[in-house]
Design a protein around this motif. Sequence first.
Motif, short mmCIF file in Angstrom:
data_model
loop_
_atom_site.label_atom_id
_atom_site.label_comp_id
_atom_site.label_asym_id
_atom_site.label_seq_id
_atom_site.Cartn_x
_atom_site.Cartn_y
_atom_site.Cartn_z
N TRP A 151 0.83 -1.21 0.00
CA TRP A 151 0.00 0.00 0.00
C TRP A 151 0.86 1.26 0.00
O TRP A 151 0.47 2.29 -0.55
N VAL A 154 1.54 1.65 -3.57
CA VAL A 154 0.35 2.19 -4.23
C VAL A 154 0.32 3.71 -4.11
O VAL A 154 0.10 4.44 -5.08
N THR A 155 0.56 4.20 -2.90
CA THR A 155 0.46 5.64 -2.64
C THR A 155 1.55 6.41 -3.36
O THR A 155 1.32 7.53 -3.83
N ILE A 336 -4.18 -1.06 -6.65
CA ILE A 336 -5.06 -1.52 -5.58
C ILE A 336 -5.15 -3.04 -5.58
O ILE A 336 -5.26 -3.68 -4.53
N PRO A 339 -1.45 -5.32 -4.00
CA PRO A 339 -1.16 -5.86 -2.67
C PRO A 339 -1.76 -7.24 -2.42
O PRO A 339 -1.20 -8.04 -1.68
#
Length: 487
Positions: A151, A154-155, A336, A339
């Motif tokens: 995550w 992702v960010t 998304i 992960p």
Amino acid sequence: MLTHERPLSPAAPSAQPYPSRWVMLPVLLSALFMAQFDLYVVNIAAPTLEHDLHAGPAALELIVAGYGFTYASGLITGGRLGDLLGSWKMFIAGTLAFGAASLLCGLAQTSGELVAARLLQGLTGAAMVPQVLALISAVFPPAERSRALSWFGVTVGVGGVAGQILGGALLQVNVLGLGWRVIFLVNVPIALAAAALAHRLLPRLRSAATPRLDLVGAAGICLSLALVLVPLVLGRTEGWPLWAWASLAAAVPALVASLLWERALARRGGQPLLDLTLFTDTVFARGLLICLGVFGAFFSLMFTLTLVLQSGLGLDPLHAGLTFGPLGLAFAAASITSPRLVGRHGSRLVTAGTAVSGLGLIALLVVLHLTGADIQALHLIGPMVLIGLGNGLAVPALTGVVLGGVRAGNAGAASGLLTTSQQFASAAGIAALGAVFFQALGTGHGPAAYTSALATVAVVDLALVALAMLGSFLLTRSTRSTREQPA
């Protein structure tokens, strides 16, 4: 970085996990999002800054890349300060400082003031972001750590893409008549909210040892990065003077001297800024090299695409930002999903992502060749979607795989070094391939000249992605052999 901290025994599978860890995670990631957003939002605002502040080419380069330089050069030191003061304290202080620096950016009256505020903003981001990975590594148990770290990946990507898309929308809406200033001022309420929630949710971690700051190592690493990034940022606009080439040449001995100091300090029982034993972990070392290719290629392409859409095709910031929308959606959807897939496929997901990204670059080159001067923004959508999809798979998986298997005692050092490599690759990619783009563009104008320059950058990016894909094959072999051994 939490190299020496042992709160809640987070690395022990039998320990009770921190109960608020998944509620804490979005708060940490909101700060990371701000840092990434501000790294790329100025790309879309560059023409506006040039007009409103009368910023010349050198000032624009510093406004865009100066933030990336101070951000990348301060990350490892920021992580060590987390050791000294406590990661939760550094996160809150760094977040508040980032909000204050963003306010200074928004209040700048001249290009010089904005350059200074951007340099400060990068330093405050470097104080804030290392604590995100350190807290994740310390608080999440091994079974959940790879997913949480993914995550983070992702960010990193979504924040960069959002800088292109949301930046264009904010400029077009012109909130309260603030113009370009809103892209910085929007951080202020977010930083205040994140700091308040962090004070309530973050665990008060304690260090079992007494960390010390390696000032010589910090200065050496910062100097090594500066010797590379400064000439890359300013060299083209200054006509590549002798000092730029001398600076690049001096970067290698400066880095070697810094590493020798770090090794000598470790042998004397000191606490070096860099834990060189990390490079004996084959997965980690190869993962760093893959990061250089993936991040350098992706974000340099984002930068040059912005130039093509606005300066080459004449789109306003809103429509240029909206053109990135499909790429952003593809990246978000893939990242998304990543992960949940990384636990099953591991580093093979990095290989798949880089392969899809490479196909997107090939498709882009085909489109540029076929359309030439008749290129329209719509023609770029298909290749951009493939590039977004590939990077959306690769970036989170790469972060999760590389850090997921690092021993708990090395988690903080590994986090800082990985993040530094990612940001250095992004900043260097924008600066170096931006210079390649402008060199290929020359004095040309119009769609044909800009698409030709973009094709040159795309070829270099394709080579970087190919090297990253080759590295991911080796990473898969290393993961199977190394990480299957007992800890």
